[in-house]
Design a protein around this motif. Structure first.
Motif, PDB file in Angstrom:
ATOM      1  N   UNK A   1      23.374 -23.003  -9.415  1.00 49.93           N
ATOM      2  CA  UNK A   1      21.782 -22.906  -9.366  1.00 49.93           C
ATOM      3  C   UNK A   1      21.463 -23.127  -7.900  1.00 49.93           C
ATOM      4  N   UNK A   2      20.453 -22.072  -7.488  1.00 50.76           N
ATOM      5  CA  UNK A   2      19.684 -22.250  -6.190  1.00 50.76           C
ATOM      6  C   UNK A   2      18.494 -23.167  -6.327  1.00 50.76           C
ATOM      7  N   UNK A   3      18.448 -24.163  -5.491  1.00 49.95           N
ATOM      8  CA  UNK A   3      17.258 -25.072  -5.429  1.00 49.95           C
ATOM      9  C   UNK A   3      16.249 -24.204  -4.781  1.00 49.95           C
ATOM     10  N   UNK A   4      16.549 -23.515  -3.811  1.00 54.15           N
ATOM     11  CA  UNK A   4      15.506 -22.792  -2.997  1.00 54.15           C
ATOM     12  C   UNK A   4      15.068 -23.139  -1.619  1.00 54.15           C
ATOM     13  N   UNK A   5      15.781 -24.436  -1.270  1.00 52.47           N
ATOM     14  CA  UNK A   5      15.626 -24.816   0.143  1.00 52.47           C
ATOM     15  C   UNK A   5      16.898 -24.717   0.880  1.00 52.47           C
ATOM     16  N   UNK A   6      18.036 -24.225   0.431  1.00 57.35           N
ATOM     17  CA  UNK A   6      19.235 -23.932   0.911  1.00 57.35           C
ATOM     18  C   UNK A   6      20.298 -24.887   0.233  1.00 57.35           C
ATOM     19  N   UNK A   7      19.716 -25.635  -0.839  1.00 57.86           N
ATOM     20  CA  UNK A   7      20.772 -26.513  -1.478  1.00 57.86           C
ATOM     21  C   UNK A   7      21.023 -25.869  -2.940  1.00 57.86           C
ATOM     22  N   UNK A   8      21.986 -26.360  -3.563  1.00 58.66           N
ATOM     23  CA  UNK A   8      22.629 -25.966  -4.881  1.00 58.66           C
ATOM     24  C   UNK A   8      23.131 -27.103  -5.630  1.00 58.66           C
ATOM     25  N   UNK A   9      22.867 -26.476  -7.024  1.00 59.50           N
ATOM     26  CA  UNK A   9      23.520 -27.539  -8.039  1.00 59.50           C
ATOM     27  C   UNK A   9      25.043 -26.558  -8.151  1.00 59.50           C
ATOM     28  N   UNK A  10      25.981 -27.375  -8.088  1.00 59.45           N
ATOM     29  CA  UNK A  10      27.386 -26.840  -8.190  1.00 59.45           C
ATOM     30  C   UNK A  10      28.268 -27.823  -9.450  1.00 59.45           C
ATOM     31  N   UNK A  11      29.266 -26.846  -9.920  1.00 57.05           N
ATOM     32  CA  UNK A  11      30.298 -27.499 -10.582  1.00 57.05           C
ATOM     33  C   UNK A  11      31.502 -27.686  -9.607  1.00 57.05           C
ATOM     34  N   UNK A  12      32.459 -28.755  -9.877  1.00 60.13           N
ATOM     35  CA  UNK A  12      33.546 -29.085  -9.199  1.00 60.13           C
ATOM     36  C   UNK A  12      34.795 -28.264  -9.536  1.00 60.13           C
ATOM     37  N   UNK A  13      35.230 -27.344  -8.780  1.00 55.81           N
ATOM     38  CA  UNK A  13      36.429 -26.738  -9.393  1.00 55.81           C
ATOM     39  C   UNK A  13      37.669 -27.505  -9.697  1.00 55.81           C
ATOM     40  N   UNK A  14      37.799 -28.548  -8.729  1.00 58.16           N
ATOM     41  CA  UNK A  14      39.097 -29.629  -9.031  1.00 58.16           C
ATOM     42  C   UNK A  14      38.869 -30.377 -10.053  1.00 58.16           C
ATOM     43  N   UNK A  15      37.628 -30.528 -10.471  1.00 58.22           N
ATOM     44  CA  UNK A  15      37.187 -31.370 -11.801  1.00 58.22           C
ATOM     45  C   UNK A  15      37.516 -30.648 -12.960  1.00 58.22           C
ATOM     46  N   UNK A  16      37.523 -29.214 -12.962  1.00 57.85           N
ATOM     47  CA  UNK A  16      37.713 -28.480 -14.179  1.00 57.85           C
ATOM     48  C   UNK A  16      36.686 -28.718 -15.476  1.00 57.85           C
ATOM     49  N   UNK A  17      37.185 -28.511 -16.704  1.00 55.94           N
ATOM     50  CA  UNK A  17      36.164 -28.793 -17.601  1.00 55.94           C
ATOM     51  C   UNK A  17      35.345 -29.935 -17.638  1.00 55.94           C
ATOM     52  N   UNK A  18      35.838 -31.051 -17.299  1.00 56.95           N
ATOM     53  CA  UNK A  18      34.840 -32.352 -17.483  1.00 56.95           C
ATOM     54  C   UNK A  18      33.890 -32.396 -15.909  1.00 56.95           C
ATOM     55  N   UNK A  19      33.849 -31.207 -15.238  1.00 58.62           N
ATOM     56  CA  UNK A  19      33.309 -31.195 -14.234  1.00 58.62           C
ATOM     57  C   UNK A  19      31.835 -31.985 -13.986  1.00 58.62           C
ATOM     58  N   UNK A  20      31.509 -32.795 -13.242  1.00 59.41           N
ATOM     59  CA  UNK A  20      29.876 -33.167 -13.239  1.00 59.41           C
ATOM     60  C   UNK A  20      29.201 -32.048 -12.485  1.00 59.41           C
ATOM     61  N   UNK A  21      27.699 -32.221 -12.834  1.00 57.29           N
ATOM     62  CA  UNK A  21      26.971 -31.316 -11.877  1.00 57.29           C
ATOM     63  C   UNK A  21      26.695 -32.046 -10.784  1.00 57.29           C
TER      64      UNK A  21
END
Length: 138
Positions: free
Chosen positions: A88-108
């Protein structure tokens, strides 16, 4: 959260589209799984499959933009690690991301372009969907 619950929550917040959103190809989800692996939150995958069919507000990135953003940010942004999967692009150069290392229970995660501190926006993708101030019409 089941796929049906994800769709029910999406339908409560967004109108069903009368036309397929062309930004999301039929193989959008397959491309994400190929690029980032299958160890992603199941709610994320279920939600992604709905994006072409609902008028979801906000800037959820199509698969090609997710991979291009990931490649560019990992190579050029010192605050962005290879662990982050931008969706998800915030629009100011920031992003919402998932954590690859966290896997299925990844936080946002909220990953800023100019701040090395990463904030946990939601403890899970299910929580993101339930408390979707980023994209909900309500």
């Amino acid at each position: 959260m089941t796929d049906a619950e994800v769709e029910e929550l999406t339908a409560e917040r967004h109108r069903r589209s009368t036309a397929h959103d062309p930004r999301f190809s039929a193989d959008d989800t397959a491309k994400i799984l190929e690029a980032f692996g299958a160890d992603l939150p199941p709610e994320f995958i279920a939600f992604r499959k709905l994006l072409p069919f609902y008028n979801v507000t906000g800037d959820h990135l199509p698969a090609n933009e997710m991979t291009a953003t990931y490649d560019w940010e990992a190579a050029n942004n010192p605050n962005f690690t290879e662990d982050f999967i931008p969706f998800y692009a915030i629009g100011n150069g920031d992003f919402l991301c998932l954590s690859r290392s966290a896997g299925r229970p990844s936080p946002v995660l909220y990953v800023a372009h100019d701040d090395p501190e990463v904030a946990v926006l939601h403890p899970s993708f299910s929580d993101y969907l339930r408390n979707a101030e980023w994209y909900s019409e309500q």
